[in-house]
Each structure stands twice: as structure tokens, then as C-alpha cells.
Design a protein around this motif. Structure first.
Motif, short mmCIF file in Angstrom:
data_model
loop_
_atom_site.label_atom_id
_atom_site.label_comp_id
_atom_site.label_asym_id
_atom_site.label_seq_id
_atom_site.Cartn_x
_atom_site.Cartn_y
_atom_site.Cartn_z
N LEU A 198 -2.28 -0.74 12.04
CA LEU A 198 -0.61 -1.22 10.59
C LEU A 198 -1.53 -2.08 9.83
O LEU A 198 -1.48 -2.48 8.74
N HIS A 199 -3.26 -1.41 9.59
CA HIS A 199 -4.54 -2.32 8.72
C HIS A 199 -5.18 -0.62 8.39
O HIS A 199 -5.33 -1.53 8.50
N ASN A 249 9.46 2.10 3.61
CA ASN A 249 7.55 1.59 3.81
C ASN A 249 5.86 2.22 2.94
O ASN A 249 5.40 2.55 3.11
N PHE A 256 2.95 1.00 2.68
CA PHE A 256 1.90 1.88 3.63
C PHE A 256 1.79 2.90 3.53
O PHE A 256 0.28 2.98 4.07
N ASP A 257 2.39 3.82 3.26
CA ASP A 257 2.17 5.20 3.60
C ASP A 257 1.30 5.83 2.46
O ASP A 257 0.33 6.61 2.87
#
Length: 99
Positions: A30-31, A86, A89-90
Motif C-alpha cells: 500500500l506504499h 482511489n 493511489f493507482d
């Protein structure tokens, strides 16, 4: 959802640039700003269709597409309206890939 290893398999099923397309990246973390290239694959679904596709680029123990297929896919849908959940993020994940 159909798993494919060629961007062309997806692009052949998108009717036009007027087609809105849902995209979603699948990742190993997730980072993206800490771990860099975390993209495992990308899912694509035209809004007007029931069919969707998944292009794996980094999976253990399965057939994957070369990362160059990701660029072919994204180049082929760049003029479409893209929808994501999201999406920041993508976009960070795709940026780490050089998109």
C-alpha cells in the motif's frame, strides 16, 4: 474476469474512445512512494460491458505479461474517460512504473 497476457486482447474489445473504462491496479503493498514498483497487475472494465480483463505483470508462479504490455494498454485507452476508486493511489503506482 478474464486473465490475459496481451494488451491487444483487451483493446480489441473496447468499442471506441467514447467508452468510459474502469481501471484498478493490484499491488503488493500500500506504499508506492516507499517501495517503488509494487504493481502486480491492472484490471480493466468498459462501463457499457459486462466483461472485464486482468493483465498480470508481476505474479509469482503464474504467466505474466511483460511490462511493455502495460504501456501498450494504457496508450490504447488514454483518450477514453478513465474511472477508478482511489485513483490517486493507482496513479502513484503507475508513476513508479514510468507512466
Amino acid at each position: 474476469m478474464e486473465i490475459v497476457t496481451s494488451a491487444q486482447d483487451i483493446l480489441n474489445n473496447i468499442s471506441s474512445e467514447l467508452e468510459a473504462i474502469v481501471i484498478d491496479t493490484e499491488t503488493s503493498s500500500l506504499h508506492p512512494w516507499i517501495y517503488g514498483k509494487i504493481l502486480a497487475g491492472i484490471g480493466v472494465k468498459p462501463v457499457s460491458q459486462d466483461k472485464s480483463w486482468y493483465l498480470p505483470v508481476r505474479h509469482n508462479n503464474s504467466e505474466c505479461a511483460p511490462v511493455s504490455e502495460l504501456f501498450k494498454l494504457l496508450n490504447g485507452i488514454k483518450n477514453n474517460t478513465l474511472i477508478g476508486h482511489n485513483i490517486k493511489f493507482d496513479l502513484a503506482v503507475l508513476y513508479q512504473e514510468g507512466v
